[in-house]
Design an enzyme around this catalytic site. Sequence first.
Site, PDB file in Angstrom:
ATOM      1  CG  ASP A 277     -22.686  46.042 -75.872  1.00  0.00           C
ATOM      2  OD1 ASP A 277     -22.500  45.160 -76.733  1.00  0.00           O
ATOM      3  OD2 ASP A 277     -23.748  46.675 -75.763  1.00  0.00           O
TER       4      ASP A 277
ATOM      5  CG  ASP B 270     -22.523  41.717 -79.097  1.00  0.00           C
ATOM      6  OD1 ASP B 270     -23.346  41.071 -78.417  1.00  0.00           O
ATOM      7  OD2 ASP B 270     -22.831  42.717 -79.765  1.00  0.00           O
ATOM      8  CD  GLU B 271     -25.094  43.076 -73.612  1.00  0.00           C
ATOM      9  OE1 GLU B 271     -25.558  43.891 -72.785  1.00  0.00           O
ATOM     10  OE2 GLU B 271     -25.754  42.639 -74.576  1.00  0.00           O
TER      11      GLU B 271
END
Length: 532
Positions: free
Chosen positions: A11, A105-106
Amino acid sequence: MRTAPTILHLDMDAFFAAAEQAAKPSLRGKPVVVGGLGPRGVVATASYEARRFGVHSAMPMAQARRLAPNAAYLVPRFSLYRSVSEQVMALLGQLSPLVEPLSLDEAFIDLEAGGAAHDTPTARATGERLRADIRAATGLTGSVGLAGSKMLAKIASEQAKPDGLVLIEPGTERELLGPMPVRTLPGVGPATGEHLRRAGMTTVADLAEAGEDELVRLLGRAHGGSLFRMALGHDDRPVVAERDAKSVSVEDTFDVDLHDRVRVRIEVERLAERCVQRLRASGHSGRTIVLKVRRYDFSTLTRSETLRGPTDDPAVVREAAGRLLEAVDTTGGVRLLGVGVTGLTDYTQEDLFAQAAAGAAAEAPEPATAEVASGAAAPEPGEPARPEPAERRWAAGQDVRHARYGPGWVQGSGVGRVTVRFEEPWSPPGRVRTFSVDDEDLQAADPLPLLAPASADPAESPEDGRLEGPGHGESSKSAVEPVGPGPTAARPVAAPARPSGLPGADGPPPAGAGPSGPVGVAGPARVFGQYS
């Protein structure tokens, strides 16, 4: 459950805001808030400096401005975020063929499938190497969680924030989860958490002690059974690189065509609520909201909007469906309406990509009515008046390039002026100049890379620290003289005073300054966001 912590969850830390700080040297170490800047805008991401003031994702932007009035408020630059995300996902792909992205983003990564790790030491080494590779490739930081299941890997990455690594050894799950609040478990949102609290269950240990039968009675068979297994630390879901197409939807056909636009909007909101109920009943959340409209002539239109991350929030789905409806012509009547959610997943992310994008559309003021300037030639009698070109709009945070000063970004705009800070990601903090909004030398530009190209010299800056313009050594094509900090600050030509209460770029006003900044210094060059 695996016997080795070979499932990794990555993350990125405050992704949008961190990317903006990396791209804008003058904002590093300062509170930054990214989202829609209009009156109904929503915070997409807040930097850790802004979070100290209580600002967080999904918060109304108006509330964020009250909490952190001196933060920098910027519109999202999705092209930059996607570019950085592609770099990060490429690094993940080098570790394993099984990479399951959850958002920009993860992602989950199965390290065992790629042979990158098979036990605790190799998993930890791989995680540390990944963090270093991401920093080297993007200049940004990410937090890594390692565990024997997806649920625990995600919990570990939350504990690792910011810029850390946490590894949960298999066999310690129940001891770790026991004292955690029930909201820690995926699928437990505010409503479910409150329902469990009223039943006397506030920690994960309380859920395990209550037993599966009690949770099924409270939450239903699917949700209750799943929650009980997670409370025991059991999660056998695999990392999947590609998901099967799945969706949840509801639709209604009306006996009489709907002609009232207000009634159509009410029906869409009602359908959105029903759709979310089904979504939650299935234990999922989704990324893409779909609106279906069948008109009076049986023509069917489908519109969709993809959020930054999955959601099961009825307000988010309702608002997205409402925005989709605004783009549909319902003249003549509507005989069928439907709302659906696709791109289903088992997790909910609260960074609201869609709301940030929608709020960004309202961040600029309406163009002022053009007036004939003093001394300008008026049209001859009988000659039709020529329409004046609309005033160009500049959003705070937008990339620009000036023919003379080079690349920069918009710090604020309004009342016919735009303030630009000229700097690059690899340069020192740049200087500020103010131009007329229709300055032909100022144009929108694409984002610069976050790291310096091999040929770039970080010592060279687009600014030399000198104020230029009339009275400062050289002439300027701009109709407004530059404004910025320096030995003697220039004053805009016939500039009105800045309204009070607007945030400054460099923090609160110095001692002795009024609400509009130091006496004699015009405010617009020090304002982040729009003002009028």
